[in-house]
Design a protein around this motif. Structure first.
Motif, mmCIF file in Angstrom:
data_model
loop_
_atom_site.group_PDB
_atom_site.id
_atom_site.type_symbol
_atom_site.label_atom_id
_atom_site.label_comp_id
_atom_site.label_asym_id
_atom_site.label_seq_id
_atom_site.Cartn_x
_atom_site.Cartn_y
_atom_site.Cartn_z
ATOM 1 N N VAL A 99 0.840 -1.201 0.000
ATOM 2 C CA VAL A 99 0.000 0.000 0.000
ATOM 3 C C VAL A 99 0.872 1.247 0.000
ATOM 4 O O VAL A 99 2.058 1.182 0.343
ATOM 5 N N ASP A 100 0.280 2.392 -0.414
ATOM 6 C CA ASP A 100 1.042 3.646 -0.451
ATOM 7 C C ASP A 100 0.957 4.386 0.874
ATOM 8 O O ASP A 100 1.916 4.994 1.315
ATOM 9 N N LEU A 101 -0.226 4.362 1.472
ATOM 10 C CA LEU A 101 -0.441 5.051 2.740
ATOM 11 C C LEU A 101 -1.253 4.149 3.658
ATOM 12 O O LEU A 101 -1.998 3.285 3.190
ATOM 13 N N ILE A 102 -1.130 4.386 4.954
ATOM 14 C CA ILE A 102 -1.923 3.649 5.938
ATOM 15 C C ILE A 102 -2.818 4.667 6.642
ATOM 16 O O ILE A 102 -2.371 5.788 6.925
ATOM 17 N N MET A 103 -4.077 4.300 6.873
ATOM 18 C CA MET A 103 -4.976 5.224 7.579
ATOM 19 C C MET A 103 -5.567 4.555 8.818
ATOM 20 O O MET A 103 -5.970 3.393 8.770
ATOM 21 N N THR A 104 -5.593 5.314 9.904
ATOM 22 C CA THR A 104 -6.073 4.813 11.200
ATOM 23 C C THR A 104 -6.738 5.975 11.948
ATOM 24 O O THR A 104 -6.613 7.120 11.531
ATOM 25 N N PRO A 105 -7.407 5.674 13.058
ATOM 26 C CA PRO A 105 -7.795 6.778 13.944
ATOM 27 C C PRO A 105 -6.514 7.353 14.562
ATOM 28 O O PRO A 105 -5.522 6.630 14.687
ATOM 29 N N THR A 106 -6.511 8.636 14.950
ATOM 30 C CA THR A 106 -5.350 9.197 15.653
ATOM 31 C C THR A 106 -5.363 8.736 17.111
ATOM 32 O O THR A 106 -4.327 8.446 17.691
ATOM 33 N N SER A 107 -6.568 8.667 17.665
ATOM 34 C CA SER A 107 -6.704 8.325 19.076
ATOM 35 C C SER A 107 -7.931 7.420 19.224
ATOM 36 O O SER A 107 -8.907 7.590 18.500
ATOM 37 N N PRO A 108 -7.883 6.457 20.146
ATOM 38 C CA PRO A 108 -9.025 5.545 20.288
ATOM 39 C C PRO A 108 -10.296 6.206 20.815
ATOM 40 O O PRO A 108 -11.387 5.657 20.682
ATOM 41 N N THR A 109 -10.147 7.387 21.430
ATOM 42 C CA THR A 109 -11.303 8.098 21.983
ATOM 43 C C THR A 109 -11.189 9.579 21.623
ATOM 44 O O THR A 109 -10.098 10.050 21.325
ATOM 45 N N PRO A 110 -12.301 10.320 21.678
ATOM 46 C CA PRO A 110 -12.186 11.778 21.618
ATOM 47 C C PRO A 110 -11.573 12.284 22.926
ATOM 48 O O PRO A 110 -11.254 11.484 23.812
ATOM 49 N N ALA A 111 -11.436 13.591 23.072
ATOM 50 C CA ALA A 111 -10.846 14.178 24.284
ATOM 51 C C ALA A 111 -11.546 13.652 25.538
ATOM 52 O O ALA A 111 -12.769 13.516 25.562
#
Lengths: 488, 95
Positions: A390-402
């Motif tokens: 793959v060229d890029l990997i995408m994920t959440p930045t953090s498992p929860t909001p603030a």
């Protein structure tokens, strides 16, 4: 529209067209700070007079018709572990409460040369150790999106200042997520560059093999403008590297990987929903999305919590009450060290210094530090293998909001877990950018992708191979356009 | 069991009496957490210290001009808690 709300791009355009001056822009930012920062607490120090003088200089140059770069005359806030000559630099620690920076960090020299207007220093977890900015020795910073929540950390002051329009952009530092996680919590764009892309000279070292300086901005384009102004090999930082950038992405041919280990237990359902629907937007233009595996991910946080404290314990040995900072008078040298460091350092710093001292001590080195360095190699290989497919990997930045102020401060491990999706990129030296992709109303379970009304921001993390910043920016720009199309 | 008193002394950190117990509990919990690494099979993996592959970056053995700047020298020394002339003042190291 108030000037302080402008992006770099729009502000630079207004300056060039003489719609307003840099001084007016700078004053708009300070008037916002005076209105809101007592409540938000993003800044530790304001340099209003210096900033006004800098702005006037730029205005003179503009009046003379000099050709200036994209950040000339634009207000910038600097995280308080980055040296700005003549300004106090505390790293959020009592041990440096009165430390005056004798010179500029390389990134600051570069910003100044490019004509940026430095307005002040932002709050942070002490020596960048923390994920909520609650470890600052001086004040708590609140999340401008919801004042009962933390802004994230450790660059919480920089993220909050950008989100509250108290600056046009800010610099932060990222050792395990300290730019990306607060950017995600406050709903701004944060970039951790490739390790070695940006000079660390003048950044107070936390974990030298992981630390990178990067921008916090209101838009992807702004992130790119600031990154272009600060990267480059520097003879004052022997770990900085000459850049070898990849080309931007063609979204139609982009191959995107979703690591299954990042969409697993611990991820809040509404974050997952919002991030998955964000990634779907890329397939609209023909991008191929596939599930991948990064099997060593499960060891990343444990690996980080050996390597980082080990480096911390060595780097923080310099705060000894002799060369600078707080010093307690005692009968002998050892007692000067013990007393100065006991009084000067907060709990999290002392925890990490002791942990690192332990993992590096005789008899434990092989079991902890050497083992972690080997796991680091395997984490790096995981990514190398993935980037062949793959060229890029995408994920959440953090498992929860603030999360709420006070929610995790008594439980170090709970706090550490909030960096679970950001730490691996520091271990592998990869660039990664966090950008808003939705809003969550906590507890209600109703994700509102693209929604802008109420709720806490949710962010998408875009990760690429070393030196793939142009590729990451092009993908982020594509998404930002789509996302803004939904919200406006 | 981690000997917090010993580690704190190695790290040159003073601790209050009730702090020993607190840190012992917290450090034990973190060490339990990182124990997970023992499950990772690392046979054949070389350790990584520098992620960009840079090794032994050297420079000429000359002082960086920045550090020759008298104003910067003065400002650096001005931060010292105790000084004498152009020197940092330190308590006796050898008894």
């Amino acid at each position: 529209m108030s000037l302080n709300k402008l992006t770099i791009t729009k502000a630079a355009d207004g300056l060039r067209k003489k719609q307003f001056s840099s001084l007016e822009l700078t004053e708009a930012v300070f008037s916002q700070i005076k209105k809101t920062d007592e409540e938000i607490g993003a800044f530790l120090l304001l340099a209003e007079e210096e900033a006004q003088n800098q702005a006037k200089e730029i205005d003179k140059k503009l009046a003379r018709g000099e050709k200036l770069g994209g950040i000339a005359g634009i207000p910038a806030a600097i995280k308080d572990n980055i040296l700005v000559k003549g300004l106090k630099c505390t790293a959020g620690s009592k041990i440096l409460e009165n430390y005056l920076a004798p010179y500029d960090a390389t990134v600051v020299s570069k910003l100044k040369e490019a004509g940026a207007v430095i307005i002040g220093k932002t709050n942070m977890d002490e020596f960048a150790m923390g994920s909520s900015t609650e470890n600052s020795a001086f004040k708590k910073t609140k999340n401008p999106q919801d004042l009962s929540c933390v802004p994230g950390g450790s660059s919480g002051g920089s993220a909050a200042a950008v989100a509250a329009n108290e600056t046009i952009f800010a610099l932060g530092s990222d050792t395990g997520g300290s730019i990306r996680q607060p950017a995600a919590f406050c709903g701004v764009v944060g970039l951790k560059p490739t390790y070695g892309a940006v000079s660390r000279f003048g950044l107070m070292a936390m974990a030298s093999s992981l630390d990178q300086i990067g921008p916090l901005t209101k838009s992807v384009e702004d992130s790119q403008i600031v990154f272009d102004a600060i990267y480059g090999k520097d003879r004052l930082d022997s770990t900085s590297v000459a850049s070898k950038f990849q080309n931007p992405a063609d979204i139609g041919n982009l191959r995107i990987g979703l690591p299954k280990e990042y969409f697993a237990q611990g991820l809040e359902p509404e974050v997952e929903k919002s991030v998955r629907s964000a990634i779907e937007k890329f397939s609209d233009s023909g991008a191929k999305i596939k599930e991948i595996s990064l099997p060593f991910s499960e060891y990343a946080l444990a690996c980080y919590y050996i390597i980082m404290p080990s480096e911390v314990s060595a780097n923080l040995a310099r705060y000894d009450g002799i060369k600078y900072g707080l010093s307690k008078e005692r009968d002998n040298l050892l007692n000067v060290y013990l007393a100065s460091r006991q009084e000067g350092f907060g709990d999290e710093v002392r925890r990490r210094v002791m942990l690192g001292t332990y993992t590096l001590s005789a008899g434990y080195y092989d079991a902890y530090y050497l083992k972690a360095q080997k796991v680091r190699t395997l984490i790096k290989r995981d990514f190398e293998k993935a980037f062949r497919e793959v060229d890029l990997i995408m994920t959440p930045t953090s498992p929860t909001p603030a999360f709420k102020l006070g929610e995790k401060i008594e439980d170090p491990i709970k706090m550490y877990l909030s960096d679970i999706y950001t730490v691996p990129m520091n271990l592998a030296g990869l660039p990664a950018l966090s950008l808003p992709c939705g809003r969550a109303v906590r507890g209600s379970g109703s994700a509102e992708p693209g929604g802008s009304s109420g709720g806490l921001p949710i962010s998408l993390q875009i990760i690429g191979p070393q030196w793939s910043e142009p590729k990451i920016f092009s993908a982020a720009l594509y998404f930002e356009k789509k996302f803004n199309g939904l919200t406006s | 069991m981690i000997d917090v008193k010993h580690i704190a002394k190695l790290a040159r950190l003073g601790l209050g009496k009730d702090e020993e117990k607190k840190f012992e509990k917290e450090l034990e919990a973190i060490l339990d957490f990182v124990e997970k690494l023992n499950e990772a099979k690392t046979e054949g993996a070389e350790p990584t210290a520098q992620i960009t592959g840079a090794i032994n970056v050297s420079r000429e053995d000359k002082t960086e001009p920045l550090w020759e700047n008298p104003e910067i020298k003065k400002d650096i020394l001005a931060n010292a808690p105790a000084k004498e002339g152009k020197f940092f003042r330190v308590k006796r190291v050898l008894e």
